[in-house]
Design an enzyme around this catalytic site. Structure first.
Site, mmCIF file in Angstrom:
data_model
loop_
_atom_site.group_PDB
_atom_site.id
_atom_site.type_symbol
_atom_site.label_atom_id
_atom_site.label_comp_id
_atom_site.label_asym_id
_atom_site.label_seq_id
_atom_site.Cartn_x
_atom_site.Cartn_y
_atom_site.Cartn_z
ATOM 1 N N VAL A 42 0.820 -1.200 0.000
ATOM 2 C CA VAL A 42 0.000 0.000 0.000
ATOM 3 C C VAL A 42 0.859 1.257 0.000
ATOM 4 O O VAL A 42 0.427 2.334 -0.427
ATOM 5 C CB VAL A 42 -0.950 0.005 1.213
ATOM 6 N N ALA A 43 2.084 1.142 0.462
ATOM 7 C CA ALA A 43 3.017 2.272 0.487
ATOM 8 C C ALA A 43 4.434 1.735 0.429
ATOM 9 O O ALA A 43 4.721 0.642 0.928
ATOM 10 C CB ALA A 43 2.823 3.121 1.738
ATOM 11 N N SER A 44 5.310 2.507 -0.200
ATOM 12 C CA SER A 44 6.706 2.089 -0.321
ATOM 13 C C SER A 44 7.598 3.302 -0.112
ATOM 14 O O SER A 44 7.414 4.337 -0.760
ATOM 15 C CB SER A 44 6.957 1.480 -1.703
ATOM 16 N N ALA A 45 8.533 3.187 0.807
ATOM 17 C CA ALA A 45 9.444 4.287 1.115
ATOM 18 C C ALA A 45 10.885 3.830 0.948
ATOM 19 O O ALA A 45 11.153 2.733 0.469
ATOM 20 C CB ALA A 45 9.186 4.796 2.531
ATOM 21 N N SER A 46 11.797 4.681 1.355
ATOM 22 C CA SER A 46 13.209 4.421 1.090
ATOM 23 C C SER A 46 13.768 3.280 1.920
ATOM 24 O O SER A 46 14.699 2.588 1.486
ATOM 25 C CB SER A 46 14.020 5.694 1.371
ATOM 26 N N ILE A 47 13.218 3.038 3.110
ATOM 27 C CA ILE A 47 13.755 2.031 4.008
ATOM 28 C C ILE A 47 12.908 0.763 4.025
ATOM 29 O O ILE A 47 13.426 -0.343 4.184
ATOM 30 C CB ILE A 47 13.861 2.596 5.447
ATOM 31 N N GLN A 71 8.625 -1.065 3.067
ATOM 32 C CA GLN A 71 7.325 -0.929 2.436
ATOM 33 C C GLN A 71 6.268 -1.568 3.329
ATOM 34 O O GLN A 71 6.578 -2.371 4.215
ATOM 35 C CB GLN A 71 7.301 -1.535 1.038
ATOM 36 N N ASP A 100 10.683 12.821 11.628
ATOM 37 C CA ASP A 100 10.591 12.660 10.161
ATOM 38 C C ASP A 100 9.182 13.036 9.711
ATOM 39 O O ASP A 100 8.492 12.256 9.060
ATOM 40 C CB ASP A 100 10.909 11.211 9.794
#
Length: 522
Positions: free
Chosen positions: A125-130, A132, A286
């Site tokens: 549903v979401a993917s970030a740099s560190i 998902q 953050d």
């Protein structure tokens, strides 16, 4: 060698996506442009510059993605096309293969994923740099079903981050040695702080603990929702928490259509930030728009939903008090007090002339009072203060770097929600109330309550402790007196020995002279 290779890889990505064009065209250096074009032949610059910048940051890795996330909140400092593209880094970083995510989960819990969750959505549903996030459903040990969010760490992140951090440590060392401002800026200490925060993000158990602490701290505020952590389903590489439903805070038009009061939301954000910083000394570090949603549920309508707790900041009581005094003096335009605080804290040399520092701070800050947020920029104010600080040799405080970054995030959010927000007047009453609580009767009563368990143990034993102390003192004085008397006796014996020895030697010489004269006169 690895640092050199990583440095070259960064240069190659910069050239590959044509980021050099943004700088070299401004420098108008024909020979430099020709050299770059020769080294990067075959590159395609048809894509818009903002898209090329975003793709370059994604390819360079998590550190650079985080840098882009910070820039995305500063629409006042960059063109809209670049800001729009960088906003995609907040929660739309390309995901990794879901099969890898399933494998990581199964390895963490030692059983098939179907035995862990009753349902698991393969599509993130979401993917970030560190990491998902996947949605799932689980049944706890009490037999209750819960909708949850499963956060899975990206594989191989540690090696990538350590390479970039090694390069940053090297560059920081060069800056400290070669730059006139190097020692004052403390680049190695700043990089060390960044190093700590990034490694903390790679441990999802630590993030779960951060979330639990923030949830406890914020329970009585009724302005922000923080998901519950399911500890039986947490691991270093996997974190399972309550599924939250809300609208991303960046979708201001959607929020407005649903009747959310955006100006109030902006003021609530300032309150949350200052509460976490000055009341708790434990704050979300953050706070970019990708980590914040707004609830539309009737039971919690208009509240913030805070996500992603990998980076948190902490402040000591000394830091909190010092910052609060600075902010309070700033809101009151008491520039002399700000200058005095800089000297008292050791941030500037002790021989700094307070009047000169006061005048410099007044010159920077005075033009920005009584203006709405749309007409000012904390980024510009901080930059001018930084330029002024060089003149007075102000030392950068590494422990406050994360706080400064978060403050810029808050300003960016406030500007999006309510450009007419008066940041100063919103924060001033809170800080003044906090300062009163630190020195007033309420603070005294709180300290007494905190120390009550110790007093309960000490008070019954106090008479005995006093008696023991007095007896010990008397005994100690007697021992010292006896020791002095013994020393005096030893000294007297030594003096007597020296005296008798001298007399004996003199008598011997006298007898020798008498003997010699008798022999001579025979």
């Amino acid at each position: 060698m690895s640092k050199l290779l990583r440095g070259w890889a960064i240069v190659w990505v910069v050239l590959r996506y044509g980021l050099d064009e943004m700088v070299l065209t401004q420098l108008r250096s024909r020979w430099a442009q020709a050299l770059v074009r020769l080294l990067s032949r075959g590159r395609n610059l048809q894509a818009p510059r903002g898209q090329r910048l975003r793709l370059a940051l994604e390819q360079l890795g998590p550190i650079f993605v985080k840098f882009g996330q910070v820039l995305s909140t500063r629409r006042d400092l960059m063109p809209p096309d670049i800001a729009d593209e960088l906003a995609r880094l907040q929660d739309r970083v390309p995901p990794f293969d879901s099969a890898l995510a399933v494998a990581i989960i199964e390895k963490a819990f030692g059983r098939p994923i179907d035995a862990v969750f009753t349902s698991f959505e393969r599509q993130p549903v979401a993917s970030a740099s560190i990491a998902q996030v996947h949605f799932a459903t689980l049944v706890d040990k009490h037999g209750q079903s819960h909708d949850v969010a499963v956060k899975v760490l990206r594989p191989g992140m540690l090696k990538i981050i350590e390479k970039d951090l090694a390069l940053m440590h090297m560059l920081a060392g060069w800056l400290e040695k070669l730059s006139a401002d190097g020692k004052r800026l403390k680049p190695r200490e700043v990089v060390a702080e960044f190093d700590t925060y990034l490694h903390d993000e790679l441990d999802l158990m630590r993030e779960a603990a951060n979330a639990a602490q923030l949830r406890r701290n914020m329970q009585g505020l009724d302005l922000v929702l923080i998901p519950e952590v399911f500890w039986d389903f947490c691991h270093t590489d996997v974190m399972v928490m309550q599924r939250m439903t809300g609208v991303p805070i960046s979708q201001t038009e959607t929020l407005r259509q649903h009747g959310v009061n955006l100006p109030q939301l902006a003021r609530d954000g300032v309150t949350i930030f200052f509460t976490q910083v000055f009341r708790d000394g434990f704050f979300h570090g953050d706070m970019h728009p990708g980590n914040i949603q707004v609830s539309l549920d009737a039971r919690s309508f208009g509240r913030y939903i805070s996500l992603d707790f990998g980076i948190v900041g902490t402040l000591t009581d000394f830091d909190k008090e010092y910052l609060a005094q600075n902010f309070t003096a700033f809101f009151r335009r008491d520039y002399k007090r700000i200058a005095e605080l800089h000297v008292e804290s050791g941030w500037v040399p002790a021989n700094t002339r307070v009047a000169e520092l006061e005048a410099a701070i007044r010159t920077v800050c005075e033009p920005y009072f009584d203006r709405p947020l749309k007409e000012i920029s904390l980024g510009v104010v901080l930059m001018r203060l930084f330029q002024t600080s060089r003149r007075f040799h102000v030392e950068i405080q590494p422990q406050l770097v994360l706080l400064q970054k978060t403050l810029l995030n808050i300003e960016g959010l406030g500007r999006q929600l309510d450009p007419d927000l008066d940041l100063w007047s919103t924060a001033k009453p809170f800080l003044e109330k906090w300062m009163v609580e630190q020195v007033g009767p309420k603070r005294l009563w709180q300290e007494l309550r905190n120390e009550a368990p110790r007093y309960a143990q000490i008070l019954p034993a106090l008479p005995r402790l006093v008696q023991d102390f007095l007896q010990h003192s008397v005994q100690q004085r007697d021992q010292e007196l006896r020791r002095l008397i013994e020393e005096q006796k030893r000294t007297n014996r030594l003096l007597q020995s020296l005296l008798y020895g001298s007399l004996g030697f003199a008598l011997g010489l006298l007898l020798l002279q008498v003997y010699l004269r008798i022999r001579l006169w025979g």
